[in-house]
Design a protein around this motif. Structure first.
Motif, PDB file in Angstrom:
ATOM      1  N   LEU A   1       0.839  -1.202   0.000  1.00  0.00           N
ATOM      2  CA  LEU A   1       0.000   0.000   0.000  1.00  0.00           C
ATOM      3  C   LEU A   1       0.877   1.257   0.000  1.00  0.00           C
ATOM      4  CD1 LEU A   1      -2.754  -1.178   2.490  1.00  0.00           C
ATOM      5  CD2 LEU A   1      -3.027  -0.807   0.049  1.00  0.00           C
TER       6      LEU A   1
ATOM      7  N   ASN B   1       4.347   1.055  -1.970  1.00  0.00           N
ATOM      8  CA  ASN B   1       3.963   0.704  -3.346  1.00  0.00           C
ATOM      9  C   ASN B   1       4.828  -0.416  -3.920  1.00  0.00           C
ATOM     10  OD1 ASN B   1       1.948   2.785  -3.533  1.00  0.00           O
ATOM     11  ND2 ASN B   1       3.616   4.248  -3.752  1.00  0.00           N
TER      12      ASN B   1
ATOM     13  N   VAL C   1       5.061  -9.239  -7.341  1.00  0.00           N
ATOM     14  CA  VAL C   1       4.647  -8.548  -8.555  1.00  0.00           C
ATOM     15  C   VAL C   1       5.698  -7.512  -8.966  1.00  0.00           C
ATOM     16  CG1 VAL C   1       2.935  -6.958  -9.521  1.00  0.00           C
ATOM     17  CG2 VAL C   1       2.187  -8.936  -8.217  1.00  0.00           C
TER      18      VAL C   1
ATOM     19  N   MET D   1      -8.103   5.282   3.458  1.00  0.00           N
ATOM     20  CA  MET D   1      -8.343   6.306   2.439  1.00  0.00           C
ATOM     21  C   MET D   1      -9.121   7.510   2.985  1.00  0.00           C
ATOM     22  SD  MET D   1      -6.720   4.662   0.189  1.00  0.00           S
ATOM     23  CE  MET D   1      -6.822   5.907  -1.090  1.00  0.00           C
TER      24      MET D   1
ATOM     25  N   LEU E   1      -1.391 -13.876  -2.728  1.00  0.00           N
ATOM     26  CA  LEU E   1      -0.651 -13.318  -3.863  1.00  0.00           C
ATOM     27  C   LEU E   1       0.825 -13.721  -3.876  1.00  0.00           C
ATOM     28  CD1 LEU E   1      -1.487 -10.024  -5.464  1.00  0.00           C
ATOM     29  CD2 LEU E   1       0.913 -10.557  -5.200  1.00  0.00           C
TER      30      LEU E   1
ATOM     31  N   LEU F   1      10.748   0.536 -11.969  1.00  0.00           N
ATOM     32  CA  LEU F   1      10.441  -0.820 -11.487  1.00  0.00           C
ATOM     33  C   LEU F   1       9.233  -1.407 -12.202  1.00  0.00           C
ATOM     34  CD1 LEU F   1      11.003  -0.853  -7.625  1.00  0.00           C
ATOM     35  CD2 LEU F   1      12.377  -1.950  -9.400  1.00  0.00           C
TER      36      LEU F   1
ATOM     37  N   ARG G   1      10.058  -2.282 -15.836  1.00  0.00           N
ATOM     38  CA  ARG G   1      10.884  -3.481 -15.935  1.00  0.00           C
ATOM     39  C   ARG G   1      10.036  -4.746 -16.077  1.00  0.00           C
ATOM     40  NH1 ARG G   1      15.383  -4.110 -11.245  1.00  0.00           N
ATOM     41  NH2 ARG G   1      14.187  -5.846 -10.430  1.00  0.00           N
ATOM     42  N   LYS G   2       8.844  -4.743 -15.456  1.00  0.00           N
ATOM     43  CA  LYS G   2       8.027  -5.954 -15.431  1.00  0.00           C
ATOM     44  C   LYS G   2       6.765  -5.886 -16.302  1.00  0.00           C
ATOM     45  CE  LYS G   2      10.269  -8.403 -12.365  1.00  0.00           C
ATOM     46  NZ  LYS G   2      10.149  -8.886 -10.996  1.00  0.00           N
TER      47      LYS G   2
ATOM     48  N   ILE H   1      -2.178   7.211  -7.513  1.00  0.00           N
ATOM     49  CA  ILE H   1      -2.709   8.188  -6.553  1.00  0.00           C
ATOM     50  C   ILE H   1      -2.019   9.515  -6.847  1.00  0.00           C
ATOM     51  CG2 ILE H   1      -3.121   8.734  -4.106  1.00  0.00           C
ATOM     52  CD1 ILE H   1      -2.382   5.827  -3.440  1.00  0.00           C
TER      53      ILE H   1
ATOM     54  N   ARG I   1      -7.343   5.895  -4.983  1.00  0.00           N
ATOM     55  CA  ARG I   1      -6.557   4.935  -5.766  1.00  0.00           C
ATOM     56  C   ARG I   1      -7.378   4.583  -7.003  1.00  0.00           C
ATOM     57  NH1 ARG I   1      -2.780   2.039  -2.293  1.00  0.00           N
ATOM     58  NH2 ARG I   1      -2.840   0.287  -3.737  1.00  0.00           N
TER      59      ARG I   1
ATOM     60  N   ASP J   1       1.951   8.385  -5.944  1.00  0.00           N
ATOM     61  CA  ASP J   1       2.087   6.930  -5.914  1.00  0.00           C
ATOM     62  C   ASP J   1       1.692   6.231  -7.218  1.00  0.00           C
ATOM     63  OD1 ASP J   1       2.375   6.406  -2.773  1.00  0.00           O
ATOM     64  OD2 ASP J   1       0.845   7.937  -3.062  1.00  0.00           O
ATOM     65  N   LEU J   2       2.460   5.208  -7.548  1.00  0.00           N
ATOM     66  CA  LEU J   2       2.126   4.293  -8.644  1.00  0.00           C
ATOM     67  C   LEU J   2       2.445   2.885  -8.170  1.00  0.00           C
ATOM     68  CD1 LEU J   2       3.601   5.807 -11.963  1.00  0.00           C
ATOM     69  CD2 LEU J   2       1.193   5.314 -11.511  1.00  0.00           C
ATOM     70  N   LEU J   3       1.502   1.974  -8.333  1.00  0.00           N
ATOM     71  CA  LEU J   3       1.721   0.574  -7.934  1.00  0.00           C
ATOM     72  C   LEU J   3       1.479  -0.319  -9.145  1.00  0.00           C
ATOM     73  CD1 LEU J   3       1.923  -1.774  -5.772  1.00  0.00           C
ATOM     74  CD2 LEU J   3      -0.545  -1.537  -5.522  1.00  0.00           C
ATOM     75  N   GLY J   4       2.383  -1.266  -9.366  1.00  0.00           N
ATOM     76  CA  GLY J   4       2.145  -2.182 -10.471  1.00  0.00           C
ATOM     77  C   GLY J   4       3.394  -2.963 -10.835  1.00  0.00           C
ATOM     78  N   PRO J   5       3.367  -3.674 -11.959  1.00  0.00           N
ATOM     79  CA  PRO J   5       2.223  -3.870 -12.852  1.00  0.00           C
ATOM     80  C   PRO J   5       1.256  -4.912 -12.269  1.00  0.00           C
ATOM     81  CG  PRO J   5       4.100  -5.124 -13.649  1.00  0.00           C
ATOM     82  CD  PRO J   5       4.560  -4.426 -12.401  1.00  0.00           C
ATOM     83  N   LEU J   6      -0.032  -4.601 -12.293  1.00  0.00           N
ATOM     84  CA  LEU J   6      -1.031  -5.448 -11.652  1.00  0.00           C
ATOM     85  C   LEU J   6      -1.825  -6.269 -12.665  1.00  0.00           C
ATOM     86  CD1 LEU J   6      -2.237  -2.690  -9.175  1.00  0.00           C
ATOM     87  CD2 LEU J   6      -0.788  -4.634  -8.597  1.00  0.00           C
TER      88      LEU J   6
ATOM     89  N   ASP K   1      -7.627  -1.346  -3.304  1.00  0.00           N
ATOM     90  CA  ASP K   1      -6.202  -1.684  -3.179  1.00  0.00           C
ATOM     91  C   ASP K   1      -5.656  -2.331  -4.445  1.00  0.00           C
ATOM     92  OD1 ASP K   1      -7.897  -3.986  -2.102  1.00  0.00           O
ATOM     93  OD2 ASP K   1      -5.966  -4.934  -2.480  1.00  0.00           O
TER      94      ASP K   1
ATOM     95  N   THR L   1      -4.953  -5.373  -4.926  1.00  0.00           N
ATOM     96  CA  THR L   1      -4.024  -6.467  -4.629  1.00  0.00           C
ATOM     97  C   THR L   1      -4.766  -7.686  -4.088  1.00  0.00           C
ATOM     98  OG1 THR L   1      -3.629  -5.745  -2.340  1.00  0.00           O
ATOM     99  CG2 THR L   1      -2.212  -4.804  -4.046  1.00  0.00           C
TER     100      THR L   1
END
Lengths: 457, 279
Positions: free
Chosen positions: A166, A204, A209, A259, A392, B23, B26-27, B37, B44, B84-89, B223, B225
């Motif tokens: 998160l 993050n 993953v 949030m 996961l 990062l 790369r994937k 975000i 999100r 914020d950035l989260l991934g790759p999902l 989320d 995830t």
């Protein structure tokens, strides 16, 4: 007399998210501390999963040495302000207290909190800089187990990186437990303290993953501690669970706590809650959902399939929920959620239960009462019937052995089937308490130290 | 923090942004998405990865400025930062050589179908593209799609570009021609991404022909995830999570009616917060 912790009045607190318990004053704390018998062989310490020197810190409080009392706690517990608030002391240290034989155990939780809040009132916690070893250790997940393990490893001198999926560290302490039970500022302070020990926190970062366990070893980490928690929400598997305004407890609490949907639209994450909420479940998470719903202005009915006696939630939280006006429907099992033509919840179909023979948990098993089906009007349903380990990372990691319920299997040293990869907390036990996760984090840190000692020689 | 490297307006209300995210780059694979975000008070939101550059360490996102967050994002410029950035999902598109693949994108979904068309082409398939929008000024990536498709069809609701009508009309015609011809075969796969009614129409149509069809779903997420279940959908009578089980599913098994209703859960809240942005 056992001193009770002062609290905000129920009528006031249902209007906001301010902390319910207010904490001891100096006088109250020192008076309560003076009641401690200072047992030579203290049973309370044995009741503590992380083995805090309880009589030791209580003595220091009695002597007016609050800062020293906190330092004493921190020898074993890096999250004192959190534990003072959310530990089930009544099942752990306090149940073991000699004075509990008379029904007046020392209020250890409130004293721990009193010591810990010294830092909140006086300064941002900072640890002294210490020498770093070059050995890198990765900790995955920044909940109670991860934070504890990372802090202990840092204290041992390792170079520790804490990965969190998160955007804010703290795990269940930030997404799960509501502000009025555990102010987020406290979690943030504890994280700050752990950073001051030298731990690098990377948010993050979804391990499995963004980076795999294999990547971590390639990047030079010599050991990995997996503490990814019990993040998979449980549903009932009854018709209507995909209707609008049916939430898992995780979704509901994440929206509101992490949030900050209770501050919408100042914060951009919405929550769509109606006027009549049914919360399903009997644990602390269900109680949290119920009390959050009240604060969002709804009428709340908690539906639980067993009786009050079997509720797994803390006594204190059940009392709080009652004071605040949560309605309890015991011995009631939901069987169907009804919806309108637009796909929104409009009612809950239930069946009455009665208690039969004890089951595996030792509690009497609820069995349906024939022809006792009934409906009642609700417009929101929150399902809080438990969480399972998050699948996961195990799925993304070849050769990582898991058990029947999705838990990661570990040996007596918390090592998994992959050498150098350790695991602890809810990911190995299923959903459990904050303090038992911390206990696992602590023991795993010692195991990792032993393992790295072995590896380097 | 992630820096916006480049910004380009592709069409009315559709923006392309390149972000620094080594990062993730790369994937990243076709079919995957990120959670973004903007700032401390932001929500999100999931956005499909339209492109990535592993060497430069960047990812490209293309979004339609319809909601609060996408509108706010569109106000930022190259050089600005998002928190914020989260991934790759999500699972990547399972691309291999299977023959003819029809890739369908509607509206902002064109941005999402482009990397999928490209990866199918790269595997040696014959790729037919069908892209549609309400009108010419909303149509994006025509040239890019032309570059990776053996044949490209364009539709607009008002006929201002390509043929007047919907993407499903083109698909129906293609199938009619194939049915009448002795030499051509039905495509091995139809892949669609876009508004729920469009994906539903495609799935309902191809079901009768038994042509394998994949829909890339866009449910509400938090989320992303697998933790909250906000994105749960019913596929083949079973509950699945769009974020970790998807985002691609067998379109013939998806309960699109339910998905359509679930995407409207926060309509009123969206109105409230959008007004805040207009003020």
């Amino acid at each position: 007399m056992r001193a009770k912790i002062p609290q905000r009045a129920a009528s006031e607190r249902i209007k906001n998210f301010l902390e319910v318990a207010l904490g001891f004053s100096k006088e109250q704390a020192e008076k309560e501390a003076a009641r401690c018998l200072q047992c030579k062989n203290p049973p309370c310490v044995k009741g503590c999963p992380v083995g805090i020197d309880i009589p030791g810190f209580i003595k220091l409080i009695k002597e007016g040495k609050r800062r020293e009392a906190l330092e004493k706690i921190k020898e074993k517990n890096n999250l004192a302000a959190v534990c003072g608030r959310v530990c089930p002391q009544e099942d752990q240290c306090e149940v073991a207290c000699i004075l509990n034989k008379k029904g007046i155990p020392i209020n250890i939780g409130a004293l721990e909190r009193y010591a810990a809040d010294y830092e909140l009132e006086h300064r941002t916690p900072q640890a002294a800089a210490r020498a770093r070893k070059s050995t890198k250790v990765a900790v995955v997940g920044s909940g109670p187990a991860g934070l504890t393990c990372a802090a202990d490893l840092a204290k041992m001198g390792y170079s520790v990186t804490l990965f969190e999926s998160l955007h804010i560290p703290g795990g269940v302490l930030v997404y799960g437990i509501p502000e009025f039970r555990l102010p987020k500022q406290i979690v943030s302070n504890e994280v700050q303290y752990i950073k001051s020990l030298g731990v690098e926190v990377k948010t993050n970062s979804l391990i499995g993953v963004t980076l795999t366990i294999e990547d971590l070893f390639k990047d030079g980490y010599k050991a990995v501690f997996v503490a990814t928690g019990a993040g998979l929400p449980g549903f009932l598997g009854i018709p209507g669970e995909s209707l609008n305004r049916v939430y898992s407890a995780n979704e509901f609490l994440t929206r509101v706590n992490l949030m900050k949907a209770y501050k919408f639209p100042e914060y951009a994450t919405p929550i769509n809650i109606g006027k009549d909420v049914a919360v399903i479940g009997g644990g602390n998470v269900a109680l949290d959902c119920a009390r959050v719903s009240l604060r969002l202005g709804s009428k709340v009915t908690l539906v639980y399939r067993r009786s009050e006696k079997e509720m797994p939630g803390r006594f204190e939280e059940i009392e709080h929920a009652k004071e605040e006006g949560v309605i309890f429907k015991f011995l009631t099992q939901p069987v169907k959620i009804l919806g309108d033509e637009k796909g929104f919840v409009k009612g809950l179909g239930c069946i009455k239960m009665e208690l039969g023979e004890p089951d595996d948990s030792g509690r009497r098993r609820p069995v349906p009462v024939k022809d006792s089906n009934f409906f009642f009007d609700v417009d929101t349903v929150i399902v809080a019937v438990g969480q399972s380990p998050n699948p996961l990372l195990p799925k993304a990691t070849a050769n990582l052995k898991t058990g029947k319920k999705g838990t990661i299997e570990v040996d007596e040293n918390f090592m998994t089937s992959i050498p150098g990869v350790f695991a602890g907390g809810d990911i190995i036990t299923g959903a459990d308490t904050v303090i038992s996760a911390m206990g696992a984090g602590k023991k795993a840190a010692t195991s990792i130290q032993n393992y790295l000692g072995d590896v380097s020689t | 923090m992630h820096k916006i490297i480049e910004k380009k307006e592709l069409a009315k209300d559709i923006t392309r942004m390149v972000f620094e995210a080594p990062l993730i780059a790369r994937k990243a694979e076709a079919g995957q998405f990120v959670v973004l975000i903007i700032d401390e008070k932001g929500e999100r939101i999931p956005l499909t990865i339209a492109d990535f550059d592993r060497e430069k360490g960047t990812i490209t996102l293309i979004f339609q400025k319809v909601g609060y967050t996408t509108r706010k994002l569109g106000m930022l410029n190259a050089g600005d930062l998002i928190s914020d950035l989260l991934g790759p999902l999500g699972h990547p598109t399972e691309a291999k050589k299977i023959g003819t693949v029809v890739t369908i994108g509607g509206g902002a979904g064109i941005a999402e179908v482009y990397p999928v068309a490209r990866v199918f082409k790269k595997c040696g398939n014959r790729v037919i593209g069908i892209i549609g929008s309400r009108s010419k000024d909303l149509l994006i990536l025509e040239n890019e799609m032309r570059g990776v498709c053996d044949e490209l069809f364009i539709t607009t609701d008002d006929g201002s570009s390509g043929r007047k009508g919907f993407v499903i009309d083109v698909l129906k015609e293609l199938f009619t021609v194939i049915e009448k011809s002795a030499h051509t075969e039905f495509p091995a796969l139809v892949y669609c991404i876009g508004p729920v009614p469009m994906m539903k129409a495609v799935a309902d149509f191809t079901r009768d022909f038994g042509v394998k069809t994949i829909a890339n779903l866009n449910p509400v997420m938090v989320d992303a995830t697998g933790m909250c279940g906000s994105c749960r959908c019913t596929v083949g009578g079973k509950t699945v999570f769009g974020c970790v089980d998807g985002p691609e599913f067998d379109a013939h098994q998806v309960d699109f009616v339910e998905l359509g209703k679930r995407t409207k859960l926060f309509c009123n809240q969206e109105k409230t917060i959008n007004e805040k942005l207009t003020e």
